[in-house]
Structure formats: C-alpha cells, structure tokens
Design a protein around this motif. Sequence first.
Motif, PDB file in Angstrom:
ATOM      1  N   TYR A 270      -0.453 -10.047  12.199  1.00 20.47           N
ATOM      2  CA  TYR A 270      -0.745  -9.114  11.417  1.00 20.47           C
ATOM      3  C   TYR A 270      -1.730  -7.559  12.697  1.00 20.47           C
ATOM      4  O   TYR A 270      -0.166  -6.392  11.995  1.00 20.47           O
ATOM      5  CB  TYR A 270      -2.470  -8.946  11.761  1.00 20.47           C
ATOM      6  CG  TYR A 270      -2.943 -10.336  10.119  1.00 20.47           C
ATOM      7  CD1 TYR A 270      -2.394  -9.894   8.626  1.00 20.47           C
ATOM      8  CD2 TYR A 270      -3.591 -11.104   9.921  1.00 20.47           C
ATOM      9  CE1 TYR A 270      -2.425  -9.949   7.999  1.00 20.47           C
ATOM     10  CE2 TYR A 270      -3.752 -12.438   9.343  1.00 20.47           C
ATOM     11  CZ  TYR A 270      -3.084 -11.373   8.126  1.00 20.47           C
ATOM     12  OH  TYR A 270      -3.112 -12.404   6.878  1.00 20.47           O
TER      13      TYR A 270
ATOM     14  N   HIS B 196      -1.144   5.143   5.464  1.00 19.70           N
ATOM     15  CA  HIS B 196      -0.129   4.197   5.410  1.00 19.70           C
ATOM     16  C   HIS B 196      -1.166   2.671   5.138  1.00 19.70           C
ATOM     17  O   HIS B 196      -2.217   2.991   5.987  1.00 19.70           O
ATOM     18  CB  HIS B 196       0.644   4.174   6.266  1.00 19.70           C
ATOM     19  CG  HIS B 196       1.241   5.206   6.517  1.00 19.70           C
ATOM     20  ND1 HIS B 196       2.949   5.984   6.502  1.00 19.70           N
ATOM     21  CD2 HIS B 196       0.897   6.118   7.178  1.00 19.70           C
ATOM     22  CE1 HIS B 196       3.110   6.851   6.450  1.00 19.70           C
ATOM     23  NE2 HIS B 196       1.800   7.540   7.199  1.00 19.70           N
TER      24      HIS B 196
ATOM     25  N   ILE C  34       4.267  -0.321  10.297  1.00 24.86           N
ATOM     26  CA  ILE C  34       3.766   0.635   9.533  1.00 24.86           C
ATOM     27  C   ILE C  34       4.492   2.415  10.544  1.00 24.86           C
ATOM     28  O   ILE C  34       4.767   3.368   9.680  1.00 24.86           O
ATOM     29  CB  ILE C  34       2.937   1.102   9.079  1.00 24.86           C
ATOM     30  CG1 ILE C  34       2.671  -0.304   8.244  1.00 24.86           C
ATOM     31  CG2 ILE C  34       2.112   2.081   8.853  1.00 24.86           C
ATOM     32  CD1 ILE C  34       1.566  -0.541   7.800  1.00 24.86           C
TER      33      ILE C  34
ATOM     34  N   GLU D 196       2.510  -6.008  11.448  1.00 26.66           N
ATOM     35  CA  GLU D 196       2.593  -4.889  10.416  1.00 26.66           C
ATOM     36  C   GLU D 196       2.151  -3.862  11.009  1.00 26.66           C
ATOM     37  O   GLU D 196       2.704  -2.812  10.116  1.00 26.66           O
ATOM     38  CB  GLU D 196       1.392  -5.614   9.520  1.00 26.66           C
ATOM     39  CG  GLU D 196       1.444  -7.285   9.114  1.00 26.66           C
ATOM     40  CD  GLU D 196       3.778  -7.495   8.391  1.00 26.66           C
ATOM     41  OE1 GLU D 196       3.820  -6.509   7.263  1.00 26.66           O
ATOM     42  OE2 GLU D 196       4.256  -8.020   8.232  1.00 26.66           O
ATOM     43  N   VAL D 197       1.202  -3.149  11.499  1.00 30.55           N
ATOM     44  CA  VAL D 197       0.656  -1.724  12.098  1.00 30.55           C
ATOM     45  C   VAL D 197       1.908  -1.351  12.878  1.00 30.55           C
ATOM     46  O   VAL D 197       2.185  -0.057  12.089  1.00 30.55           O
ATOM     47  CB  VAL D 197      -0.533  -2.076  13.029  1.00 30.55           C
ATOM     48  CG1 VAL D 197      -0.890  -0.653  13.105  1.00 30.55           C
ATOM     49  CG2 VAL D 197      -1.732  -2.776  11.656  1.00 30.55           C
TER      50      VAL D 197
ATOM     51  N   ILE E 242      -3.474   5.544   9.517  1.00 32.06           N
ATOM     52  CA  ILE E 242      -3.361   4.077   8.411  1.00 32.06           C
ATOM     53  C   ILE E 242      -4.609   3.277   8.058  1.00 32.06           C
ATOM     54  O   ILE E 242      -5.579   3.911   9.150  1.00 32.06           O
ATOM     55  CB  ILE E 242      -2.201   3.075   9.999  1.00 32.06           C
ATOM     56  CG1 ILE E 242      -1.197   3.822  10.267  1.00 32.06           C
ATOM     57  CG2 ILE E 242      -2.205   1.572   9.503  1.00 32.06           C
ATOM     58  CD1 ILE E 242      -0.648   3.606  11.936  1.00 32.06           C
TER      59      ILE E 242
ATOM     60  N   VAL F 230      -3.664  -3.675  18.551  1.00 31.15           N
ATOM     61  CA  VAL F 230      -3.214  -2.370  16.956  1.00 31.15           C
ATOM     62  C   VAL F 230      -3.477  -1.802  18.020  1.00 31.15           C
ATOM     63  O   VAL F 230      -2.894  -0.430  17.948  1.00 31.15           O
ATOM     64  CB  VAL F 230      -4.410  -2.685  16.007  1.00 31.15           C
ATOM     65  CG1 VAL F 230      -4.033  -1.415  15.313  1.00 31.15           C
ATOM     66  CG2 VAL F 230      -4.236  -3.711  15.102  1.00 31.15           C
TER      67      VAL F 230
ATOM     68  N   ALA G 117      -2.248  -0.937   5.982  1.00 31.60           N
ATOM     69  CA  ALA G 117      -1.592  -2.487   6.226  1.00 31.60           C
ATOM     70  C   ALA G 117      -2.371  -3.961   5.731  1.00 31.60           C
ATOM     71  O   ALA G 117      -3.647  -3.262   5.300  1.00 31.60           O
ATOM     72  CB  ALA G 117      -1.710  -2.201   7.693  1.00 31.60           C
TER      73      ALA G 117
END
Length: 410
Positions: free
Chosen positions: A148, A125, A155, A151-152, A93, A191, A127
């Motif tokens: 935010y 991927h 994914i 969002e990861v 990612i 994250v 982000a």
Amino acid sequence: MYDENGRQYLDCINNVAHVGHCHPDVVKAAHEQNQLLNTNSRYLHDNLTDYAERLSEKLPEKLCTFYFLNSGSEANDLALRMARQFTKHEDVIVLDHAYHGHLTSLIDISPYKFRNLEGQKEWVHVAPVPDTYRGLYREDHEDPVTAYANEVNNIIKQAHKKGRKIAAFFAESLPSVGGQIIPPEGYFQKVAEHVHKAGGVFVADEIQVGFGRVGKHFWAFQLQGEEFIPDIVTMGKPIGNGHPIACVATTKEIAEAFAATGVEYFNTFGGNPVSCAIGLAVLDVIEKEQLQIHATEVGNFLMKLLMEQKIKHPIIGDVRGSGLFIGVDLIKDQAKRTPATEEAEYLITRLKEEYILLSTDGPGRNVLKFKPPMCFAMEDAKFVVDTIDKLLTDMEKEHLNQEKTSTDSI
C-alpha cells in the motif's frame, strides 16, 4: 438520547458528544465562563494558554504550536495552507473515499464528495485505502504495508514526471467514511518516508477518532507505533463535546514558515474563553472518568460479542476496530465479499424502530459503524448486539421462507 415524548434511544454513533450528551461538568464549565467573560481572540485569556498547555501534554513534544478554530473543516483548511506555505508545493495525496470537510478547498481533496461534483483536480492524487479486507492488498498478502505504501510512492513518481510537486499527504488516522478502516501498523511510517523524501508533509486528521476513542492511545495515529509522529495534526468534533471547537497542532518549523508570510492568521472566535473552558472540561472528564481505559474495556467486549455474531451469521464478513471505533462489514457472499447494501439499510432502519441509533458507511454503504459517546457501557454493548442478533435471525428466516416459496412455485 430522548425524543420529545420522553422515549429513550441508545446512541451508538454520536462521536461528537464525546463524553456523553449534556455532560454536567462540560455544561457547568460553559455556563460559569459565560457568566464571567466571553470575547474574541484579540484579548488574551488564561484559558487559551492553559488549554494549549494541556493539549501539548497529550501530544509528541515536537507538535508544540497550536491554532484554535471553530470546526474540523477550518482546521483541515488551515493545515492545507500551512503545508503549501512550508513546502512551497501545491499537490496533495489523499486516500480514496476520504472526507476532510465541507469547504471548497476540502471538497477538492475529498473523493467522497468531489466524485459527485466537479471531479478530481489536477493537483489532487488519490491513493488506495489501506483496507486489508476488501482492498487491493488483503489479509493473505505477504506484506500489505509495503504494498500500500508503494502505491503512494508510485503516485509521487508519476506526479514528478508531470512536473508536479507534493505538498502533503492527508489521511484520517482511521478512515471512517471509507468504511471504518484500520490501516495496518507501519503503513503511515512508510508513507511518511516517501512523502518527506518528496518534500511534502504528513497531515493526520484526528477529527473523527481523537481524544482516547481508540482506547490504548489518546490519538489514533499512535496505533501505528510510538516512532510515528505526523507533521500536522487536526482536531475537531469530540474536542468540545458538541461545542464548536477545533485545533491544529504542528511543529515550530512549520508554524514559523507560515508566519513568515507576514500575513497574520486571525480567527475571531477560535480559542475564545468559553470554548477553551469547555475544551479543558472535556479533558478533565476523560481523565476523571478514565474514559480511555473504559473505551478499551467496552470496545474489547463489543468486539468479542460481534465476533460471536460473525460466526453465527454469514452476512457478517468482517469485524474490525479499536476501542470504541468499530466497523461491521456486511456481505452478500463470502467469496466475492459483495457489499450487502440493502440488507445494511434494512437493518439500521429496524434498529431505529427498536430505539437504537446506528448508521452505515463505506463506499458500499454496507459497514455498520460504531462510534458512540465514550460513556457507552457494557450493558449497552450487550443490548445492541442482542438486538442485531435477533434482527439478523429474523432476516435469515425471511430469506429462507422466500426461497421456499420460490421453489414451491416452480
């Protein structure tokens, strides 16, 4: 910097010449070691272990194993190999607009590059950049950090549905090509939780912003908070003040998993005596000249001057940064924040005519990027901002004259 005619230029963008162009202490260290011995890394030398020890003093304790290389691209490529070997997973990612190097493996994880080439691989991927000025979640959002980070996580969930597994999350600690972005504090921690839960590792790319540039910390990832520690850190560019050196720092567990393949990692020139002598000299200069404190003081002063210009000139939409890593986001209008791409290009061209070297970044090529050598002084900051003020004032007058001419013709 000086051209062939002896004309002086003010360098506002060269983060490679970290402690200053041709710093005498660095030049001396290289020359003296070159006179004694330079050889490949098969031959052990005290400079190698001394340098690793000095770097370890600057990093969290768990990042205790070091690999020396010749470029940031080599460092990120090695980090990718380590992540895959340790996790036994393949997928990566990355943040949108990211750039992690010029090798084939790194073009594949650099949206800044692959979108203009063969496109996105199945195992990559992307982000959204945690940009609170023009990103998905902005300064008026109640919790952009969680938004935010989610969002990861989304994914990761989508990848798992397709039977794919995450090896690593790669991020520049402060996205540079993406537009001099300052991720909101706490984003990396959240994250990392999602990535670790998925069996992946967190790679912090410090190639642009490490070695005290952000002022208050030696590493930009430390802006996220003391409790955040990446699994792998990559270094390059400023590490050798223009000499080709790079480094990967990681944990004992990841290093052991990498070694367990039985395939020896060897780099002919990585960690050679001259490179390590230069690396040690750079660390010495940073400490002796207190460049980390200097970056904070001059950076704060430069930010203050730029914020004053933001009030004066509507084209300046945002001023953001830390230490001597600063972005000035130029816009066409306050409401839509449309990138002022042409205006930014015109401005840096005019600055060059005034013997000031500045550049742009960001997907709209509209963000003025400041990342000068760390010896950049208060008077340099005032000079460049005064010149920007004058040029922006001239641009505004020209725009008004054009509007008046257009109105008169009607």
